[in-house]
Design a protein around this motif. Structure first.
Motif, mmCIF file in Angstrom:
data_model
loop_
_atom_site.group_PDB
_atom_site.id
_atom_site.type_symbol
_atom_site.label_atom_id
_atom_site.label_comp_id
_atom_site.label_asym_id
_atom_site.label_seq_id
_atom_site.Cartn_x
_atom_site.Cartn_y
_atom_site.Cartn_z
ATOM 1 N N MET A 1 -0.590 0.455 -9.237
ATOM 2 C CA MET A 1 -1.301 -0.657 -9.109
ATOM 3 C C MET A 1 -1.467 -0.578 -7.325
ATOM 4 S SD MET A 1 -1.917 -4.425 -9.994
ATOM 5 C CE MET A 1 -0.446 -4.473 -11.096
ATOM 6 N N ALA A 2 -2.758 -0.971 -6.873
ATOM 7 C CA ALA A 2 -2.827 -0.667 -5.625
ATOM 8 C C ALA A 2 -2.968 -1.943 -4.753
ATOM 9 C CB ALA A 2 -4.489 -0.086 -5.622
ATOM 10 N N ILE A 3 -2.444 -3.094 -5.400
ATOM 11 C CA ILE A 3 -2.227 -4.237 -4.616
ATOM 12 C C ILE A 3 -1.009 -4.905 -4.719
ATOM 13 C CG2 ILE A 3 -4.708 -4.849 -4.561
ATOM 14 C CD1 ILE A 3 -4.129 -6.771 -6.564
ATOM 15 N N THR A 4 -0.426 -5.616 -3.560
ATOM 16 C CA THR A 4 0.581 -6.471 -4.118
ATOM 17 C C THR A 4 -0.003 -7.881 -3.650
ATOM 18 O OG1 THR A 4 1.326 -6.304 -1.796
ATOM 19 C CG2 THR A 4 2.374 -4.821 -3.262
ATOM 20 N N VAL A 5 0.616 -8.787 -4.440
ATOM 21 C CA VAL A 5 -0.002 -10.376 -4.428
ATOM 22 C C VAL A 5 1.109 -11.155 -4.116
ATOM 23 C CG1 VAL A 5 -1.194 -12.185 -5.485
ATOM 24 C CG2 VAL A 5 -1.819 -9.752 -5.742
ATOM 25 N N VAL A 17 -2.330 -14.298 -0.987
ATOM 26 C CA VAL A 17 -2.520 -13.334 0.235
ATOM 27 C C VAL A 17 -2.245 -12.106 -0.607
ATOM 28 C CG1 VAL A 17 -1.624 -12.296 2.115
ATOM 29 C CG2 VAL A 17 -1.624 -14.656 1.930
ATOM 30 N N ILE A 18 -3.249 -11.113 -0.624
ATOM 31 C CA ILE A 18 -3.327 -9.692 -1.254
ATOM 32 C C ILE A 18 -3.416 -8.647 -0.129
ATOM 33 C CG2 ILE A 18 -4.692 -8.368 -2.719
ATOM 34 C CD1 ILE A 18 -6.228 -11.179 -3.872
ATOM 35 N N THR A 19 -2.400 -7.777 -0.383
ATOM 36 C CA THR A 19 -2.295 -6.583 0.203
ATOM 37 C C THR A 19 -2.567 -5.394 -0.391
ATOM 38 O OG1 THR A 19 -0.631 -8.013 1.906
ATOM 39 C CG2 THR A 19 -0.775 -5.493 2.083
ATOM 40 N N PRO A 20 -3.668 -4.605 0.128
ATOM 41 C CA PRO A 20 -4.031 -3.466 -0.669
ATOM 42 C C PRO A 20 -3.139 -2.221 -0.237
ATOM 43 C CG PRO A 20 -5.714 -3.908 0.965
ATOM 44 C CD PRO A 20 -4.778 -5.071 0.859
ATOM 45 N N LYS A 21 -2.832 -1.349 -1.310
ATOM 46 C CA LYS A 21 -2.282 -0.283 -0.918
ATOM 47 C C LYS A 21 -2.933 0.572 0.113
ATOM 48 C CE LYS A 21 0.601 3.622 -2.481
ATOM 49 N NZ LYS A 21 1.101 4.267 -3.667
ATOM 50 N N VAL A 22 -2.565 1.135 1.161
ATOM 51 C CA VAL A 22 -3.344 2.208 2.014
ATOM 52 C C VAL A 22 -2.990 3.548 1.954
ATOM 53 C CG1 VAL A 22 -4.075 2.507 4.578
ATOM 54 C CG2 VAL A 22 -3.752 0.004 3.720
ATOM 55 N N PHE A 23 -3.854 4.212 1.609
ATOM 56 C CA PHE A 23 -3.514 5.707 1.530
ATOM 57 C C PHE A 23 -4.225 6.340 2.726
ATOM 58 C CE2 PHE A 23 -4.327 3.964 -2.694
ATOM 59 C CZ PHE A 23 -3.288 4.259 -3.368
ATOM 60 N N GLY A 24 -3.158 6.817 3.727
ATOM 61 C CA GLY A 24 -3.525 7.335 5.046
ATOM 62 C C GLY A 24 -2.699 8.581 5.240
ATOM 63 N N ASP A 25 -3.738 9.276 5.895
ATOM 64 C CA ASP A 25 -3.004 10.538 6.761
ATOM 65 C C ASP A 25 -3.715 10.900 8.145
ATOM 66 O OD1 ASP A 25 -5.869 11.854 6.200
ATOM 67 O OD2 ASP A 25 -5.074 12.304 4.387
ATOM 68 N N ASP A 26 -3.614 11.993 8.481
ATOM 69 C CA ASP A 26 -4.287 12.438 9.750
ATOM 70 C C ASP A 26 -5.492 12.198 10.091
ATOM 71 O OD1 ASP A 26 -4.552 14.516 8.687
ATOM 72 O OD2 ASP A 26 -3.672 16.124 10.218
ATOM 73 N N ARG A 37 -9.757 -4.829 -12.402
ATOM 74 C CA ARG A 37 -8.499 -4.274 -13.075
ATOM 75 C C ARG A 37 -7.282 -4.864 -12.438
ATOM 76 N NH1 ARG A 37 -9.393 1.077 -13.953
ATOM 77 N NH2 ARG A 37 -8.173 1.412 -12.017
ATOM 78 N N ASP A 38 -7.037 -4.388 -11.197
ATOM 79 C CA ASP A 38 -5.614 -4.764 -10.540
ATOM 80 C C ASP A 38 -5.734 -6.452 -10.439
ATOM 81 O OD1 ASP A 38 -4.968 -2.275 -10.461
ATOM 82 O OD2 ASP A 38 -5.269 -2.314 -8.162
ATOM 83 N N MET A 39 -6.558 -6.972 -10.063
ATOM 84 C CA MET A 39 -6.676 -8.667 -10.127
ATOM 85 C C MET A 39 -6.375 -9.161 -11.519
ATOM 86 S SD MET A 39 -7.711 -9.490 -6.781
ATOM 87 C CE MET A 39 -8.394 -11.235 -6.885
ATOM 88 N N GLU A 40 -6.732 -8.741 -12.604
ATOM 89 C CA GLU A 40 -6.532 -9.171 -13.689
ATOM 90 C C GLU A 40 -5.222 -9.068 -14.224
ATOM 91 O OE1 GLU A 40 -9.702 -8.019 -16.323
ATOM 92 O OE2 GLU A 40 -11.234 -9.249 -15.478
#
Length: 191
Positions: A1-5, A17-26, A37-40
């Motif tokens: 799942m790409a969010i936490t709620v 309050v919805i926090t999306p997962k951030v995929f980060g690098d340099d 899909r994630d919301m449902e």
């Protein structure tokens, strides 16, 4: 799942309050800003029909707004800068009627705020500039807007007035300068 709620924030049913997962690098980052899909999967079943975006400078306060007949659920976020975002429960019979919740939304924290139908909503730009995006579940009807005074003492939002400004320096539309009080709103509706 790409969010936490975080559901029912401040004890107010429906506010999330919805926090999306951030995929980060340099190189930077990637986020899914919306996934039905994630919301449902979180029990948040909404059909959004329109996306809106506004840009405002520091000290602009938009709100507190609501729709009278064509109520909208809103999913709001900030893509540049920072705002203090507020929702006020206007659902008759709600145990939290008149209660509000405020949250800092920013390009940095990438949080989103889900404001269901039946709430007044507004925000104050606290950075030099901000771009604000939101999805809604009904189309805009220009003659359907209502409002409440942003500084109503019964609602008592503690707006974080930007440094170097006073309440008198805040920038409101002509319409927002004359929004009724919460008491006037309730009296007009027999609440």
């Amino acid at each position: 799942m790409a969010i936490t709620v975080e559901k029912n924030v401040n004890g107010i049913e429906g506010l999330c309050v919805i926090t999306p997962k951030v995929f980060g690098d340099d190189r930077g980052y990637f986020i899914e800003t919306y996934s039905q899909r994630d919301m449902e999967a979180e029990g948040l079943n909404y059909t959004f029909v329109q996306d809106n975006q506004s840009a405002s400078k520091k000290g602009v306060l938009r709100g507190l707004h609501f729709q009278k007949e064509y109520a909208q659920d809103k999913l709001v976020r900030v893509i540049s800068g920072e705002v203090y975002d507020v929702a006020v429960d206007l659902r008759p019979g709600s145990p939290t009627f008149g209660k509000h919740y405020g949250i800092l939304l920013s390009a940095e924290n990438k949080k989103q705020f889900l404001v269901p139908k039946g709430f007044a909503h507004g925000f104050l730009v606290v950075s030099d500039f901000a771009e604000f995006c939101y999805k809604v579940t009904d189309f805009y009807h220009p003659n359907d807007e209502g409002g409440l005074a942003f500084d109503d003492p019964d609602i008592n939002v503690q707006w974080p007035i930007p440094e170097g400004m006073t309440k008198a320096d805040l920038i409101l539309s002509d319409k927002d300068k004359i929004n009724p009080s919460f008491k006037e709103y309730c009296a007009e509706r027999g609440l």
